[in-house]
Design a protein around this motif. Structure first.
Motif, PDB file in Angstrom:
ATOM      1  N   GLY A 403       0.786  -1.231   0.000  1.00 39.95           N
ATOM      2  CA  GLY A 403       0.000   0.000   0.000  1.00 39.95           C
ATOM      3  C   GLY A 403       0.811   1.270   0.000  1.00 39.95           C
ATOM      4  N   LYS A 404       2.113   1.152   0.253  1.00 37.96           N
ATOM      5  CA  LYS A 404       3.000   2.313   0.187  1.00 37.96           C
ATOM      6  C   LYS A 404       4.406   1.806  -0.077  1.00 37.96           C
ATOM      7  CE  LYS A 404       4.407   2.720   5.036  1.00 37.96           C
ATOM      8  NZ  LYS A 404       4.497   3.637   6.193  1.00 37.96           N
ATOM      9  N   ASP A 405       5.331   2.713  -0.327  1.00 36.22           N
ATOM     10  CA  ASP A 405       6.722   2.310  -0.518  1.00 36.22           C
ATOM     11  C   ASP A 405       7.241   1.682   0.775  1.00 36.22           C
ATOM     12  OD1 ASP A 405       6.617   3.363  -3.034  1.00 36.22           O
ATOM     13  OD2 ASP A 405       7.616   5.247  -2.523  1.00 36.22           O
ATOM     14  N   LEU A 406       7.618   0.407   0.693  1.00 38.50           N
ATOM     15  CA  LEU A 406       8.079  -0.324   1.866  1.00 38.50           C
ATOM     16  C   LEU A 406       9.516  -0.774   1.694  1.00 38.50           C
ATOM     17  CD1 LEU A 406       5.154  -2.769   2.797  1.00 38.50           C
ATOM     18  CD2 LEU A 406       5.729  -0.575   3.864  1.00 38.50           C
ATOM     19  N   VAL A 407      10.131  -1.117   2.812  1.00 40.18           N
ATOM     20  CA  VAL A 407      11.441  -1.768   2.808  1.00 40.18           C
ATOM     21  C   VAL A 407      11.266  -3.131   3.449  1.00 40.18           C
ATOM     22  CG1 VAL A 407      13.799  -1.730   3.701  1.00 40.18           C
ATOM     23  CG2 VAL A 407      12.733   0.391   2.892  1.00 40.18           C
ATOM     24  N   LEU A 408      11.590  -4.162   2.695  1.00 42.44           N
ATOM     25  CA  LEU A 408      11.532  -5.524   3.191  1.00 42.44           C
ATOM     26  C   LEU A 408      12.920  -6.133   3.107  1.00 42.44           C
ATOM     27  CD1 LEU A 408       8.237  -6.836   1.487  1.00 42.44           C
ATOM     28  CD2 LEU A 408       8.493  -5.750   3.734  1.00 42.44           C
ATOM     29  N   GLN A 409      13.435  -6.565   4.236  1.00 42.13           N
ATOM     30  CA  GLN A 409      14.751  -7.207   4.317  1.00 42.13           C
ATOM     31  C   GLN A 409      15.849  -6.349   3.668  1.00 42.13           C
ATOM     32  OE1 GLN A 409      14.788 -11.541   3.696  1.00 42.13           O
ATOM     33  NE2 GLN A 409      12.556 -11.454   3.501  1.00 42.13           N
ATOM     34  N   TYR A 411      15.516  -4.123   1.217  1.00 39.71           N
ATOM     35  CA  TYR A 411      15.292  -3.773  -0.192  1.00 39.71           C
ATOM     36  C   TYR A 411      14.048  -2.889  -0.341  1.00 39.71           C
ATOM     37  CZ  TYR A 411      18.512  -7.610  -1.254  1.00 39.71           C
ATOM     38  OH  TYR A 411      19.602  -8.435  -1.322  1.00 39.71           O
ATOM     39  N   ARG A 412      14.117  -1.961  -1.286  1.00 40.71           N
ATOM     40  CA  ARG A 412      12.970  -1.092  -1.573  1.00 40.71           C
ATOM     41  C   ARG A 412      11.905  -1.862  -2.362  1.00 40.71           C
ATOM     42  NH1 ARG A 412      15.987   4.466  -3.686  1.00 40.71           N
ATOM     43  NH2 ARG A 412      16.915   5.051  -1.657  1.00 40.71           N
ATOM     44  N   ILE A 413      10.686  -1.788  -1.882  1.00 42.07           N
ATOM     45  CA  ILE A 413       9.552  -2.403  -2.572  1.00 42.07           C
ATOM     46  C   ILE A 413       8.579  -1.277  -2.915  1.00 42.07           C
ATOM     47  CG2 ILE A 413       7.790  -4.186  -2.514  1.00 42.07           C
ATOM     48  CD1 ILE A 413      10.618  -5.260  -2.053  1.00 42.07           C
ATOM     49  N   PRO A 414       8.537  -0.834  -4.182  1.00 39.91           N
ATOM     50  CA  PRO A 414       7.681   0.304  -4.537  1.00 39.91           C
ATOM     51  C   PRO A 414       6.198   0.014  -4.321  1.00 39.91           C
ATOM     52  CG  PRO A 414       9.299  -0.150  -6.256  1.00 39.91           C
ATOM     53  CD  PRO A 414       9.323  -1.313  -5.318  1.00 39.91           C
ATOM     54  N   LYS A 415       5.478   1.047  -4.035  1.00 36.90           N
ATOM     55  CA  LYS A 415       4.039   0.937  -3.852  1.00 36.90           C
ATOM     56  C   LYS A 415       3.394   0.265  -5.068  1.00 36.90           C
ATOM     57  CE  LYS A 415      -0.203   3.662  -3.428  1.00 36.90           C
ATOM     58  NZ  LYS A 415      -0.811   5.014  -3.402  1.00 36.90           N
ATOM     59  N   GLY A 416       2.469  -0.637  -4.795  1.00 39.72           N
ATOM     60  CA  GLY A 416       1.760  -1.343  -5.855  1.00 39.72           C
ATOM     61  C   GLY A 416       2.386  -2.657  -6.264  1.00 39.72           C
ATOM     62  N   THR A 417       3.595  -2.956  -5.771  1.00 37.34           N
ATOM     63  CA  THR A 417       4.265  -4.217  -6.118  1.00 37.34           C
ATOM     64  C   THR A 417       3.575  -5.383  -5.412  1.00 37.34           C
ATOM     65  OG1 THR A 417       6.387  -3.079  -6.327  1.00 37.34           O
ATOM     66  CG2 THR A 417       6.447  -5.485  -6.065  1.00 37.34           C
ATOM     67  N   MET A 418       3.359  -6.454  -6.139  1.00 35.28           N
ATOM     68  CA  MET A 418       2.770  -7.644  -5.542  1.00 35.28           C
ATOM     69  C   MET A 418       3.814  -8.378  -4.721  1.00 35.28           C
ATOM     70  SD  MET A 418       0.332  -9.764  -4.965  1.00 35.28           S
ATOM     71  CE  MET A 418      -0.960  -9.298  -6.106  1.00 35.28           C
ATOM     72  N   VAL A 419       3.466  -8.673  -3.475  1.00 34.40           N
ATOM     73  CA  VAL A 419       4.321  -9.478  -2.604  1.00 34.40           C
ATOM     74  C   VAL A 419       3.600 -10.790  -2.321  1.00 34.40           C
ATOM     75  CG1 VAL A 419       5.427  -9.685  -0.338  1.00 34.40           C
ATOM     76  CG2 VAL A 419       5.451  -7.480  -1.559  1.00 34.40           C
ATOM     77  N   ALA A 420       4.180 -11.890  -2.782  1.00 30.65           N
ATOM     78  CA  ALA A 420       3.648 -13.224  -2.505  1.00 30.65           C
ATOM     79  C   ALA A 420       4.325 -13.759  -1.252  1.00 30.65           C
ATOM     80  CB  ALA A 420       3.889 -14.152  -3.691  1.00 30.65           C
ATOM     81  N   MET A 421       3.568 -14.432  -0.417  1.00 36.41           N
ATOM     82  CA  MET A 421       4.050 -14.867   0.895  1.00 36.41           C
ATOM     83  C   MET A 421       4.232 -16.384   0.904  1.00 36.41           C
ATOM     84  SD  MET A 421       1.460 -12.408   3.034  1.00 36.41           S
ATOM     85  CE  MET A 421       1.163 -10.729   2.432  1.00 36.41           C
ATOM     86  N   GLY A 422       5.468 -16.819   1.109  1.00 37.35           N
ATOM     87  CA  GLY A 422       5.782 -18.241   1.050  1.00 37.35           C
ATOM     88  C   GLY A 422       5.433 -18.986   2.316  1.00 37.35           C
ATOM     89  N   GLN A 423       4.170 -18.950   2.689  1.00 41.77           N
ATOM     90  CA  GLN A 423       3.744 -19.575   3.942  1.00 41.77           C
ATOM     91  C   GLN A 423       3.755 -21.092   3.870  1.00 41.77           C
ATOM     92  OE1 GLN A 423       0.452 -17.103   3.319  1.00 41.77           O
ATOM     93  NE2 GLN A 423       0.625 -16.001   5.254  1.00 41.77           N
ATOM     94  N   LEU A 424       3.594 -21.654   2.681  1.00 40.33           N
ATOM     95  CA  LEU A 424       3.587 -23.103   2.535  1.00 40.33           C
ATOM     96  C   LEU A 424       4.862 -23.712   3.106  1.00 40.33           C
ATOM     97  CD1 LEU A 424       2.397 -25.732   1.321  1.00 40.33           C
ATOM     98  CD2 LEU A 424       3.507 -25.128  -0.829  1.00 40.33           C
TER      99      LEU A 424
END
Length: 527
Positions: A403-409, A411-424
């Protein structure tokens, strides 16, 4: 269960790199450019570039997962494990054939951060062919309604506002227990006749599970018996079964596997459009029949109205869209989840016996009725279902556009980027759940009966989310749980379920569907 499956195959690099440079603009609402200038993650300025996120090369990916690769026939779980091993806890799957890039994370802190910042109108993409059909191909059919699977933003919110009070209300769900149990008991009668001389079910039992799920969805969302369990089927029923199966398969090949339909309309694309047209007319006729029934009984108590009738009273178009979406999202998911649960119980006879003892109190004999009252006291059944969904979930995980520009681990993740979650992966490996390879329903219980057993509370709260999280959580979760509770209750109360073959395998599709023949052995339980 309306969760979208995010699977690594959807990002398989194109053999023709030139196509990977093309971008197809989705028909879904996109944020205005000015909206991008919003509050950013405070770590943004010091974070590494989005392009620096580890990403497979074409050669490297094909070597592992291509037609001649070591993992070409691997399960989705194995593929996810291998990708994490190769690229680490976060990776970028580059888009191809007009798809956007997807970031795949194996870090639960990332999951929480994405969900906590998704905003009031969470966005989730990935059903491009579905959206195209409703918005571009047949807008006259849908009159501006995309449904929960296809809409974004305010349009999604308006639809959700209509259906939430109806499909998530416990007292409405309870109205269906008797009808769903009727379908389950009929199905059990069919199952009894399917067994061979060794008391094993046929190789195509998964097809029968899909029929059970489709018949149940007919009761739940169309308020009618479709007749798909009948041995002698009408041409219309045969057509409905075929169309539903074809639609799911075509969506997988168009929206998950590499396909150039966004640039050039392929034969598969036109086949899907024809399939959806035919499904539309069949379901529309069922809706019309329901309207006629309502008109004949206009004074019916609101407490006794079905989900469909309640939706029809609010908005006929919303009723139609939800009926159609439920047939897509509620058949394979429920049958896949039920398969995993039965497999776990078959492999753990002592847990199965414990469950049966609980069921004997609720169902003193095989013909006892399931009611809203006696189903309140089934904690071990629900624990078995939760544990089965942990080990063999119908989908690979959740996904959201940030929903906004985030930093994950870092790295910059621009707003609108799809993040898939490897919960399996996280649900079945050490690090979150203790003894993750063991089927331990007790981990979901509290009290003396769980002494010496690890607790599910030790895991990060965002690792196990079979129905999603937040405003966009699965709209059909209460219905799905009721269906699985009733089916598992009936099967375990009547049979000792055994599995005599190797480990069950699930192949990648819109949902995880079994690729192994479901030849369960069923031995009748003595009263």
């Amino acid at each position: 269960m309306l969760n979208i499956t995010f699977n690594v195959l959807r990002s398989r690099p194109s053999i023709a790199p030139v196509w990977s440079q093309l971008r197809w603009r989705s028909t879904q609402p996109q944020p205005a450019a000015a909206e991008h200038i919003i509050e950013r993650d405070p770590e943004w300025d010091n974070a590494r570039s989005f392009d620096d996120i580890p990403s497979p090369t074409l050669f490297g990916f094909l070597k592992e997962f291509g037609p001649f690769g070591k993992y070409k026939d691997a399960t989705l779980y194995d593929i996810n494990c291998r990708m994490r091993e190769l690229y680490g806890p976060i990776m970028r799957m580059k888009g191809s054939f007009g798809r956007e890039d997807i970031v795949l994370s194996f870090n639960p802190e990332d999951f929480e951060k994405v969900f906590r910042t998704e905003g009031v109108w969470p966005r989730r993409t990935g059903m491009d062919a579905f959206v195209y059909y409703r918005k571009q191909q047949r807008p006259e059919y849908f009159k501006g309604y995309g449904g929960l699977l296809a809409e974004q933003g305010e349009a999604w919110h308006n639809m959700r506002t209509i259906v939430n009070p109806i499909m998530l209300q416990p007292k409405i769900i309870k109205l269906y227990i008797e009808k769903v149990d009727e379908v389950a008991r009929e199905f059990i009668g069919i199952v009894d006749g399917l067994r061979d001389a060794k008391h094993e079910l046929p190789a195509d039992f998964n097809e029968w599970l899909n029929r059970w799920a489709l018949e149940t969805m007919g009761v739940l969302v169309l308020d009618t018996r479709l007749g798909v369990l009948n041995r002698e089927q009408t041409p219309e029923v045969q057509k409905l079964i075929r169309l539903t199966k074809d639609a799911v398969s075509l969506f997988f090949y168009l929206d998950i596997m590499p396909s150039m339909w966004r640039q050039i309309k392929t034969p598969g694309f036109y086949r899907l459009m024809r399939t959806l047209d035919e499904l539309y007319h069949i379901i529309a006729s069922k809706i019309d029949e329901a309207v006629v029934r309502m008109e004949k009984n206009p004074s019916a108590s609101s407490d006794s109205l079905s989900i469909l009738e309640k939706l029809l009273k609010v908005d006929r178009n919303a009723a139609f869209i939800m009926s159609l979406d439920s047939l897509f999202a509620g058949v394979d998911t429920t049958s896949s989840g039920s398969t995993g649960i039965l497999y776990c119980l078959a492999h753990n006879p002592e847990k199965q016996d414990k469950l049966r003892e609980e069921l004997r109190k609720i169902l003193p004999d095989k013909n006892s009725q399931l009611t809203p009252e006696n189903m309140k006291n089934m904690p071990y059944l629900r624990a078995c279902i939760k544990e089965g969904l942990r080990m063999y979930p119908p989908t690979t995980g959740n996904g959201r556009c940030v929903g906004k520009d985030l930093v994950l681990q870092g790295y910059r993740i621009p707003k609108g980027t799809m993040v898939a979650m490897g919960q399996l992966v996280l649900q079945r490996q050490e690090g979150q759940f203790s003894r993750p390879s063991e089927f331990l329903p007790e981990r979901w219980l509290s009290g003396l009966e769980t002494a010496g057993c690890p607790s599910a509370k030790e895991a990060h709260p965002f690792v196990y989310m079979p129905f999603g999280f937040g405003a966009r959580t699965c709209i059909g979760r209460r219905l799905a749980m009721m269906e699985m509770e009733i089916l598992v209750s009936r099967l375990i109360r009547q049979y000792h379920v055994r599995w005599n073959y190797g480990e069950i395998k699930f192949r990648a599709s819109i949902v995880n569907v079994p690729s192994t023949d479901l030849k369960f052995e069923l031995q009748a339980v003595q009263e």
